[in-house]
Scaffold this active site. Structure first.
Site, PDB file in Angstrom:
ATOM      1  N   ASP A 231       0.835  -1.205   0.000  1.00 45.40           N
ATOM      2  CA  ASP A 231       0.000   0.000   0.000  1.00 45.40           C
ATOM      3  C   ASP A 231       0.870   1.257   0.000  1.00 45.40           C
ATOM      4  O   ASP A 231       1.891   1.322   0.704  1.00 45.40           O
ATOM      5  CB  ASP A 231      -0.874  -0.031   1.259  1.00 45.40           C
ATOM      6  N   GLU A 291       1.279  -0.412  -5.117  1.00 42.32           N
ATOM      7  CA  GLU A 291       0.376   0.708  -5.401  1.00 42.32           C
ATOM      8  C   GLU A 291       1.258   1.905  -5.731  1.00 42.32           C
ATOM      9  O   GLU A 291       1.716   2.628  -4.853  1.00 42.32           O
ATOM     10  CB  GLU A 291      -0.522   1.027  -4.205  1.00 42.32           C
TER      11      GLU A 291
END
Ligand code: NOJ
Ligand code: CA
Length: 564
Positions: A231, A291
């Site tokens: 993330d 990401e």
């Protein structure tokens, strides 16, 4: 009618070599030099919204386990589960208070093990979401960090003195609004949070943080997972001198002055941390998905690492920036990603962005356009990551009233930014109450489109979006050209139809995507290039081929094997 010359015989020899990617990990290569994650189709599940097994309105791990047959039948090889760890749920799980446990609302570690075993039996790998940049403010590391300036974990987060009374250390603004700095009166210092104040950033410059985080991945690998989606990779490090970010004219939807996140994103130190995470990953033949919100392909290249020793699959979000059905723009973006130093990763939707159904749909041909987009990202050279519900044509359904908004930034940004609830609504399994997702009140309302777009109905309809996804995924898994072939654009001047070949050894598959609302007839000059015709493999909208020609209805797809 448009004409095209493809020069295929020459191009075969040029493009039939298959690049060896990921040479730093020499394990488990197939004869073409591909690793498992290059052939796998990934599917993103937002656990809260997928299937609720205990009828409390929130999806859970047992719910996911109950849908493995569906996923297998769809043609999925790996599922990425967004966070299900203990969390106060301020950011719906992206505020983790314990990386090595399961939030009771999603189940238990025993449920996880059961899911992992069942997934393995189905031949489906599990990918977890690793929130590397920050924890929850309820994580025991932060609770200790906050307790005093001399606590053991003080330096695990980023604490600084203010510039003066009531003045944060610098001008950095949070991506969710307001300053990135929150004052803590107990120790008279500010802590740093790129996202919500309940998500304090970890201090990755501290070797103890690195070791602890590497250890978390090792722990899950030993439990059977096959990798992580990392993330918010861009935000892992900040400039050590905390230089002010350059300010731009205008205000954000949250009312902050606009700024370039020059000193708190994409810092060079990120790469060393990624190499460390990759080292652990390689021990387990795993995969790291990133990401990665990059500005261009050069930035994306940095995430693959020199010698491909960082992320194997940094997501190409530049692809999602092509927000209109423009063959020219897609051509440009596909060419760019094909020139990248690593293997392409394609996403068209996720839990943070408006669904592709709405971004590309014209309100009239949305189902045809959903199939068109599927044909695009599932036939390109690279690894696709499907977002749950895309395969049935789920629509973004944002809350109608501010008081119904669940995602906090949707309340701060209302009405310009309604938050991300709209793309996180429950999976639409059937036409029953709550779309078969739960028997209780679902945490987000089920959109009215569940009556027209749901798994049960679409499974019965050979012309549905779901049936087309299944057909495409089957083809992708069995057709050598789609699996291993190079990407070769053809008819590059066509303004309406995006056309390309996937070429493997001396075989080729032609993909023709009509991105316009009018019928098209295209001359591919197949005979001149040594082919008799293109034999249909998968089509929509009554597309057909005859000799040199392919005919496409509005927004239609033609995928065909070139035959001699
Ligand atoms: C990216 C995640 O996808 C998003 O949902 C989350 O809010 C932020 N990172 C912060 O973790
Ligand atoms: Ca539940």
């Amino acid at each position: 009618m448009t004409r095209g010359f493809i020069g295929i015989s020459v191009l075969f020899s040029l493009f039939s070599c298959v690049a060896l990617i990921g040479q730093s990990s020499k394990r488990a290569l197939d004869v073409q030099g591909h690793q498992w994650w290059q052939h796998a189709v990934f599917y993103e599940i937002y656990p809260r919204s997928f299937a609720d097994s205990n009828n409390d309105g929130i999806g859970d791990l047992n719910g996911i386990a109950s849908k493995l047959d569906y996923l297998k039948d769809l043609g999925v090889d790996a599922i990425w589960l967004t966070p299900f760890f203990p969390s106060p749920q301020v950011d719906f799980g992206y505020d983790v208070s314990d990386y090595q446990a399961i939030d009771p609302m999603y189940g238990s570690l025993a449920d996880f093990d059961t899911l992992a075993a069942a997934a393995k039996k189905h031949g489906i790998r599990l990918i977890l979401d690793f929130v590397v940049n920050h924890t929850s403010d309820q994580h025991k590391w932060f609770v200790d960090s906050k307790s005093s300036r001399t606590s053991q974990h003080r330096n695990w987060y980023i604490w600084r003195d203010g510039k003066g009374p009531g003045q944060p250390p610098n001008n950095w603004t949070s991506t969710f609004g307001g300053s990135t700095w929150k004052f803590d009166p107990a120790t008279n210092q500010y802590y740093y949070h790129y996202f919500y104040p309940e998500q304090p950033d970890l201090n990755w410059r501290n070797p103890a943080v690195k070791q602890a985080m590497f250890g978390v991945t090792r722990w899950w690998y030993k439990r059977g997972v096959s990798g992580f989606r990392l993330d918010a990779v861009d935000t892992m490090f900040e400039d050590p001198n905390l230089k002010d970010n350059p300010v731009r004219p205008g205000k954000s939807v949250y009312g902050d002055p606009l700024q370039e996140h020059k000193y708190n994103t994409k810092q060079p130190e990120i790469h060393q941390a990624l190499r460390g995470l990759r080292k652990v990953t390689d021990e387990y033949n795993g995969v790291l998905i990133g990401e990665t919100w990059t500005a261009d392909i050069n930035e994306l290249n940095e995430y693959y690492g020199k010698g491909n020793n960082e992320l194997q699959l940094p997501m190409d979000f530049l692809f999602t920036n092509v927000n209109k059905l423009s063959p020219a723009e897609f051509r440009k973006q596909i060419a760019a990603i094909n020139s990248a130093s690593g293997w392409p990763t394609f996403v068209i939707s996720n839990h943070d962005i408006v669904r592709s159904y709405d971004r590309y749909g014209d309100g009239q041909h949305n189902d045809d356009i959903a199939k068109l987009m599927a044909a695009l990202y599932l036939t390109l050279r690279g690894t696709p990551i499907l977002y749950y519900g895309e395969e049935i044509g789920m629509k973004t359904t944002p809350p109608a009233r501010k008081e119904d908004v669940k995602d906090p930034k949707g309340r701060t940004g209302w009405p310009t930014d309604k938050g991300r609830d709209g793309e996180r609504t429950p999976m639409q399994w059937d036409q029953s109450d709550n779309a078969g997702f739960t028997k209780a009140k679902p945490w987000l309302p089920v959109p009215p489109t569940a009556k027209t777009h749901n798994v049960a109905d679409e499974q019965r309809d050979p012309a549905s979006i779901l049936s087309f996804y299944k057909q495409l995924l089957k083809l992708r898994h069995t057709n050598k050209e789609l699996l291993d072939g190079s990407y070769l654009p053809v008819n590059q001047n066509d303004e309406n139809v995006l056309s390309y070949l996937r070429v493997f050894e001396d075989q080729a598959v032609l993909v023709a995507l009509n991105m316009s609302g009018t019928a098209q007839k295209i001359n591919y000059e197949l005979k001149r290039n040594g082919f008799a015709s293109a034999k249909p493999l998968a089509t929509t909208g009554n597309s057909s081929s005859s000799g040199d020609f392919v005919s496409l209805g509005p927004y239609a797809v033609f995928i065909g094997q070139l035959v001699r």
